[in-house]
Design a protein around this motif. Sequence first.
Motif, PDB file in Angstrom:
ATOM      1  N   SER A  29       0.976  -1.143  -0.155  1.00  0.00           N
ATOM      2  CA  SER A  29       0.025  -0.076   0.032  1.00  0.00           C
ATOM      3  C   SER A  29       0.827   1.163  -0.039  1.00  0.00           C
ATOM      4  N   SER A  30       1.952   1.393   0.661  1.00  0.00           N
ATOM      5  CA  SER A  30       2.766   2.451   0.914  1.00  0.00           C
ATOM      6  C   SER A  30       3.493   2.537  -0.424  1.00  0.00           C
ATOM      7  N   LEU A  31       3.998   1.584  -1.052  1.00  0.00           N
ATOM      8  CA  LEU A  31       4.605   1.891  -2.386  1.00  0.00           C
ATOM      9  C   LEU A  31       3.765   2.242  -3.377  1.00  0.00           C
ATOM     10  N   THR A  32       2.854   1.491  -3.486  1.00  0.00           N
ATOM     11  CA  THR A  32       1.728   2.227  -4.254  1.00  0.00           C
ATOM     12  C   THR A  32       1.351   3.540  -4.412  1.00  0.00           C
ATOM     13  N   ALA A  33       0.973   4.043  -3.171  1.00  0.00           N
ATOM     14  CA  ALA A  33       0.706   5.587  -2.570  1.00  0.00           C
ATOM     15  C   ALA A  33       2.064   6.380  -3.125  1.00  0.00           C
ATOM     16  N   LEU A  34       3.351   5.899  -2.850  1.00  0.00           N
ATOM     17  CA  LEU A  34       4.332   6.504  -3.061  1.00  0.00           C
ATOM     18  C   LEU A  34       4.519   6.716  -4.801  1.00  0.00           C
ATOM     19  N   ILE A  35       4.230   5.631  -5.594  1.00  0.00           N
ATOM     20  CA  ILE A  35       4.369   5.805  -6.958  1.00  0.00           C
ATOM     21  C   ILE A  35       3.166   6.649  -7.616  1.00  0.00           C
ATOM     22  N   ARG A  36       1.940   6.710  -7.029  1.00  0.00           N
ATOM     23  CA  ARG A  36       0.873   7.330  -7.580  1.00  0.00           C
ATOM     24  C   ARG A  36       1.202   8.781  -7.283  1.00  0.00           C
ATOM     25  N   ASN A  37       1.778   9.141  -6.043  1.00  0.00           N
ATOM     26  CA  ASN A  37       1.790  10.690  -5.626  1.00  0.00           C
ATOM     27  C   ASN A  37       2.955  11.127  -6.631  1.00  0.00           C
ATOM     28  N   SER A  38       4.120  10.304  -6.589  1.00  0.00           N
ATOM     29  CA  SER A  38       5.168  11.076  -7.586  1.00  0.00           C
ATOM     30  C   SER A  38       4.660  11.138  -9.125  1.00  0.00           C
ATOM     31  N   ARG A  39       3.884  10.211  -9.488  1.00  0.00           N
ATOM     32  CA  ARG A  39       3.373  10.346 -10.945  1.00  0.00           C
ATOM     33  C   ARG A  39       2.394  11.585 -10.723  1.00  0.00           C
ATOM     34  N   ARG A  40       1.681  11.882 -10.049  1.00  0.00           N
ATOM     35  CA  ARG A  40       0.769  12.934  -9.876  1.00  0.00           C
ATOM     36  C   ARG A  40       1.515  14.151  -9.892  1.00  0.00           C
ATOM     37  N   ASP A  41       2.420  14.176  -9.053  1.00  0.00           N
ATOM     38  CA  ASP A  41       3.260  15.553  -9.276  1.00  0.00           C
ATOM     39  C   ASP A  41       4.080  15.764 -10.326  1.00  0.00           C
ATOM     40  N   ALA A  42       4.722  14.545 -11.035  1.00  0.00           N
ATOM     41  CA  ALA A  42       5.427  14.751 -12.295  1.00  0.00           C
ATOM     42  C   ALA A  42       4.408  15.388 -13.389  1.00  0.00           C
ATOM     43  N   ALA A  43       3.186  14.860 -13.230  1.00  0.00           N
ATOM     44  CA  ALA A  43       2.159  15.275 -14.334  1.00  0.00           C
ATOM     45  C   ALA A  43       1.629  16.725 -13.909  1.00  0.00           C
ATOM     46  N   SER A  44       1.862  17.272 -13.053  1.00  0.00           N
ATOM     47  CA  SER A  44       1.180  18.486 -12.786  1.00  0.00           C
ATOM     48  C   SER A  44       2.109  19.703 -13.180  1.00  0.00           C
ATOM     49  N   ALA A  45       1.455  20.895 -13.254  1.00  0.00           N
ATOM     50  CA  ALA A  45       1.977  22.038 -13.739  1.00  0.00           C
ATOM     51  C   ALA A  45       2.480  22.821 -12.849  1.00  0.00           C
ATOM     52  N   GLY A  46       2.586  22.531 -11.564  1.00  0.00           N
ATOM     53  CA  GLY A  46       3.177  23.222 -10.574  1.00  0.00           C
ATOM     54  C   GLY A  46       4.660  23.299 -10.104  1.00  0.00           C
ATOM     55  N   SER A  48       5.963  21.448  -7.853  1.00  0.00           N
ATOM     56  CA  SER A  48       6.408  19.983  -7.629  1.00  0.00           C
ATOM     57  C   SER A  48       6.656  19.172  -8.850  1.00  0.00           C
ATOM     58  N   ALA A  49       6.367  19.549  -9.962  1.00  0.00           N
ATOM     59  CA  ALA A  49       6.447  18.633 -11.154  1.00  0.00           C
ATOM     60  C   ALA A  49       7.905  18.118 -11.415  1.00  0.00           C
ATOM     61  N   ASP A  50       8.992  19.085 -11.297  1.00  0.00           N
ATOM     62  CA  ASP A  50      10.445  18.679 -11.484  1.00  0.00           C
ATOM     63  C   ASP A  50      10.639  17.567 -10.235  1.00  0.00           C
ATOM     64  N   GLU A  51      10.314  17.959  -8.919  1.00  0.00           N
ATOM     65  CA  GLU A  51      10.717  16.979  -8.111  1.00  0.00           C
ATOM     66  C   GLU A  51      10.090  15.513  -8.217  1.00  0.00           C
ATOM     67  N   GLY A  52       8.669  15.607  -8.910  1.00  0.00           N
ATOM     68  CA  GLY A  52       7.968  14.607  -9.186  1.00  0.00           C
ATOM     69  C   GLY A  52       8.582  13.718 -10.159  1.00  0.00           C
ATOM     70  N   GLN A  53       9.230  14.405 -11.197  1.00  0.00           N
ATOM     71  CA  GLN A  53       9.774  13.764 -12.195  1.00  0.00           C
ATOM     72  C   GLN A  53      11.167  13.005 -11.628  1.00  0.00           C
ATOM     73  N   ARG A  54      11.836  13.549 -10.792  1.00  0.00           N
ATOM     74  CA  ARG A  54      12.977  13.072 -10.228  1.00  0.00           C
ATOM     75  C   ARG A  54      12.737  11.813  -9.311  1.00  0.00           C
ATOM     76  N   ASN A  55      11.674  11.830  -8.641  1.00  0.00           N
ATOM     77  CA  ASN A  55      11.249  10.945  -7.764  1.00  0.00           C
ATOM     78  C   ASN A  55      10.850   9.497  -8.625  1.00  0.00           C
ATOM     79  N   VAL A  56      10.004   9.801  -9.707  1.00  0.00           N
ATOM     80  CA  VAL A  56       9.583   8.599 -10.709  1.00  0.00           C
ATOM     81  C   VAL A  56      10.904   8.021 -11.265  1.00  0.00           C
ATOM     82  N   ALA A  57      11.843   8.816 -11.829  1.00  0.00           N
ATOM     83  CA  ALA A  57      13.083   8.264 -12.126  1.00  0.00           C
ATOM     84  C   ALA A  57      13.657   7.418 -11.174  1.00  0.00           C
ATOM     85  N   GLU A  58      13.956   7.956 -10.139  1.00  0.00           N
ATOM     86  CA  GLU A  58      14.713   7.063  -8.836  1.00  0.00           C
ATOM     87  C   GLU A  58      13.592   5.894  -8.492  1.00  0.00           C
TER      88      GLU A  58
END
Length: 393
Positions: A29-46, A48-58
């Motif tokens: 559940s924690s891994l799923t939430a982490l991935i979804r939150n990171s993808r949501r941030d990466a897809a945002s225009a705010g 947090s987008a850059d940080e989200g993209q770095r998180n997804v890549a990691e």
Amino acid sequence: TDVVASFKTIAKTLGDALRKKALRTTICSSLTALIRNSRRDAASAGPSADEGQRNVAEISKYDKNFLPILFNIFGKTSGGGESDAVVGTIAAYASVADPHRLNTFFKTIMKKLLEAISGAEASESRDRHVMTDLALALAAALSQENLSLLYRCVRPQLVHSDATLQKKSYKVVLHLLGTGGEAEAGDGAGSAAAVSFADDHAVLMDVGEALAASTQACQAAARPLRHRCLQLCVGRIENDELASFAQVFLGEVILATKEPNAKAREAGLAVVSGLAARMGAIRALPQYMAMLAAGLAGKSPHMIIASVGCMAHVLGAYREAHDIEPEFASMLLGNIALLLHHTTTGVVKAALGFLKVATQAFDHDTLRKHLPELIPGLLKWIRESNETRLKIR
């Protein structure tokens, strides 16, 4: 967050902890939430987008570690909440995995599925379930080429005698038509590859043929999913194919509107309504109503009741959008007048329901013309239950 700095330090620990049953659901559940939150941030225009993209890549760097562990665990689970958590994490991790590595994993799963299909042992039967589940979990992240392979592998399972395997196979087809499968993993509606896959006319025709060929074999538990597949097909087929599609599947979906299962009823009615909307858009609603009316010649009261109910639903929903020709209205009223003398109470109640809608849909002259044949039939039931008397009034 500190995903980039910290995830690499705990990845191995998490992988080892996944093997412990007590911690498995929480970690998934924690891994799923982490991935979804990171993808949501990466897809945002705010910001947090850059940080989200770095998180997804990691996170994606460890797909080669986590996915095999999750595959192995899922193959050993016996259903329930734990299985749902594991397959949800597989779907989430697949959404950030390296495409080439994901392709390799998928091809391995398809190979095992085909081996299980060709075998007859009990263990191979279980493998079919497991591999179909895993393939569906990966489906939202697959290329169009791999979706085509997935469809060819699960198509024969639509006629399998195992109801659970049928349901899983219909879930796959539902995803391939552009929606459904990946929604359970929480990643939105239809994947772009699935939408493109279903936009191929030849593919859509083959899906229609597969659904037609599996009509008799479909188990009750799989019917709601099957009818959702039909509903999506209705939205995609060409205008000149609507009538032939309706001729093949309309009897089935009419009966589905009287299924004991609420989801099956809703799905069946959605197909009936979808066809009405499409046929109405090309000014072919009378032709469609005539197809529905053909069910009145059915031998079983159940078919007659279902047909009258569908006719009433379509007439009530579209009476203002399309003019009903007086000749056609007269034909319907003539048939309904005969049903008022039926020996089955359910048929009579369905006819009364249709007449209630007809009084709002048809012009007064047409209704007045049929009063001599309608009134005796109505009066015949005036002494029945309060519900029946109320309908007659």
